[in-house]
Every structure is written in structure tokens, then in C-alpha cells.
Design an enzyme around this catalytic site. Structure first.
Site, mmCIF file in Angstrom:
data_model
loop_
_atom_site.group_PDB
_atom_site.id
_atom_site.type_symbol
_atom_site.label_atom_id
_atom_site.label_comp_id
_atom_site.label_asym_id
_atom_site.label_seq_id
_atom_site.Cartn_x
_atom_site.Cartn_y
_atom_site.Cartn_z
ATOM 1 C CG HIS A 181 7.880 -57.802 26.354
ATOM 2 N ND1 HIS A 181 9.117 -57.211 26.197
ATOM 3 C CD2 HIS A 181 7.286 -57.170 27.410
ATOM 4 C CE1 HIS A 181 9.271 -56.265 27.109
ATOM 5 N NE2 HIS A 181 8.169 -56.221 27.860
ATOM 6 C CB CYS A 182 8.123 -61.960 30.465
ATOM 7 S SG CYS A 182 7.525 -62.400 32.113
ATOM 8 C CB ILE A 183 4.571 -57.412 31.966
ATOM 9 C CG1 ILE A 183 3.679 -58.444 32.666
ATOM 10 C CG2 ILE A 183 4.028 -57.062 30.601
ATOM 11 C CD1 ILE A 183 2.305 -57.896 33.021
ATOM 12 C CB SER A 231 10.635 -55.110 33.163
ATOM 13 O OG SER A 231 10.636 -53.862 32.506
ATOM 14 C CG ASN A 232 14.671 -58.511 29.241
ATOM 15 O OD1 ASN A 232 14.674 -57.974 28.127
ATOM 16 N ND2 ASN A 232 15.709 -59.183 29.700
#
Length: 282
Positions: free
Chosen positions: A125-127, A130-131
């Protein structure tokens, strides 16, 4: 498949950084080195704009594209002879089942605590987008990183080059604003180039091995357990360097740098090194 997008502070920070670097590169670095009205200046401005556009477009697609949802109707078929690999739980040996989503998990799928759902071929999950980065948007995410690295290094070269052209003249004409733009740009571009370069190298390695970040960490443990028992561990989805590349980036080399993913399939079944062999479980 698109998804609903809400406000994200990290994404806002990235967008503001992109805008600042773009305008600094065009109107300060290129203008200061070549002059925007000169042929070299126009050429560099056009090329940098093209790279920046592809970077922004890939970034937007990575944000908007759903990473890959597990169909509620999915049911593993353990009697399917064409699918010799069935992932099972570490404890008990049962087929992988998500208690939170109340359905079975296909191979390489994992539950994301942030998105609160299972994601097909989940990488992480990549901040910053945001996805989740998963089956549907992994290639788009990778292409974005490629263009972002090129844009950062290109801008950094233009920054250094513009400083070599009579820097005292620039300082006299622009004063403190000139120094401020260069200092802020340098503080942005140097760490960004290093961080994105490392990230790009990491994902190139993963693609060549046909692994996700989660599978890499799981593979380290599996390799240790295999060596402890006197066996040799092999990642089941590693089908060869070129085949690994085409599975992720697509069959056509000319499309490898395009943020498209029409070749990826359903994400419920992946080619493995055991295809054509007798049934096995991993």
C-alpha cells in the site's frame, strides 16, 4: 476500473512538488542556461515537458485505477489439473481464506488493512498514491517511477548546468529569489533522485524475479525453512527473465513505457514454473 478518490495530504504534497520542479526547470534552469527563445532552450523545454507530462499522467492513472478486487464468486478449484499450484495457510494447511472479507483468496492476493479489502497480486500500500499497488495498476506504478526518475535527473542536470553559465550575472539580476529557488530545488531533487532511483532498482529486481514486495519477504522465510530441511527453495512464479518481464510489462517491448495494462488477465491465475507438472501445493 476506476475508484473513488478522497483528499490525501501525501498526494497533495507530491502534486505541489511536481508543479514547483516543473516551473523552476522551465523558467529558471532552462531559461538561465540556454534561454527559452533559443533552439536548445525550446528543445529542452519540449523534451522535459513531455517527460513531465508522462510522469503526471502515469501518476494520475496509478491513483485512479483500482489495484484489483477479488470477485465474491471466486472459489479455488483444487481438482483443476491445469492449475498445479494452490497457496495454503502456513498453519493448518487449509486453502487461504480471508475472515474479514469472507471469501477465499486467490494466489498472490492479500488483505490490505488500509483499503480494508483483499487486493489481487498485492505488492504494497503506497501512501504517495493513496492506493494499493496491485495486479491492475502495478505496471502503471512502475512506469510512473521510471518517468519520475528521468524527470528528476534531467531537472538536476539542468540545475547544475544553469549554475555554470555566469552565476554572478544571475545573482545580480535576481537577488535572493534566485538563490532561494536553487536551494529549494536542490533540496527536493537530490533526495528525490536518490529515493526514486533506489525504488526503481528495487522494482526492476522484483519484476525480473516475478515477485511482489510481500512475496520477497515471505520468500526469505521460505528459503530459510527450506535450507533448514535440506531443500532448495524456488519462487514458483519465476518463469524466466524475459517471460517475467512480459508478464508484467506486456508482450510488446514498444509498449513497456506506456501506462497501460490490457495484457494482465484476471489476476486469479498466474503462470508458474510448475505448469505441466503434477499437482503441488506451496
Amino acid at each position: 476500473m476506476k475508484r473513488r478518490v478522497s483528499f490525501s495530504l501525501p498526494v497533495t504534497v507530491v502534486v505541489l512538488a511536481i508543479i514547483y520542479i516543473y516551473f523552476s526547470t522551465i523558467f529558471v534552469f532552462i531559461d538561465g542556461w540556454f534561454g527559452l527563445m533559443s533552439s536548445p532552450g525550446i528543445l529542452n523545454a519540449v523534451v522535459f515537458t513531455a517527460v513531465a507530462f508522462m510522469s503526471v499522467f502515469s501518476y494520475a492513472v496509478a491513483i485512479l485505477m483500482d489495484a484489483g478486487r477479488v470477485p465474491f464468486t471466486f472459489m479455488p478449484d483444487i481438482e483443476d489439473s491445469s492449475n498445479p499450484v494452490h497457496e495454503i495457510k502456513r498453519k493448518g494447511g487449509d486453502l487461504r481464506y480471508c475472515q474479514k472479507c469472507s471469501h477465499f483468496k486467490p494466489p498472490r492476493a492479500h488483505h490490505c488493512r488500509v483499503c480494508k479489502r483483499c487486493v489481487l497480486r498485492m505488492d504494497h500500500h503506497c501512501i504517495w498514491i493513496s492506493n494499493c499497488v496491485g495486479h491492475a495498476n502495478y505496471k502503471v506504478f512502475f512506469v510512473f517511477v521510471v518517468y519520475a526518475v528521468i524527470a528528476c535527473i534531467y531537472s538536476l542536470v539542468l540545475l547544475v548546468g544553469s549554475l555554470t553559465v555566469d552565476p554572478q550575472k544571475h545573482e545580480l539580476n535576481n537577488g535572493d529569489s534566485f538563490r532561494t529557488i536553487y536551494v529549494i530545488s536542490g533540496l527536493l531533487l537530490v533526495p528525490l533522485s536518490v529515493a526514486l532511483g533506489v525504488l526503481l532498482g528495487w522494482h526492476v529486481y522484483l519484476i525480473l524475479q516475478n515477485k511482489t514486495t510481500i512475496e520477497f519477504h515471505e520468500g526469505v522465510r521460505a528459503m530459510w525453512l527450506a535450507e533448514k530441511e535440506g531443500h532448495v527453495y524456488k519462487h514458483p512464479y519465476d518463469v524466466g527473465t524475459y517471460e517475467n518481464l512480459t508478464m508484467v510489462l506486456g508482450p510488446s517491448i514498444s509498449c513497456w513505457v506506456c501506462p497501460t495494462s490490457g495484457h494482465i488477465g484476471s489476476g486469479l491465475r498466474f503462470r508458474t514454473a510448475y505448469d505441466g507438472m503434477s499437482s503441488a501445493s506451496v
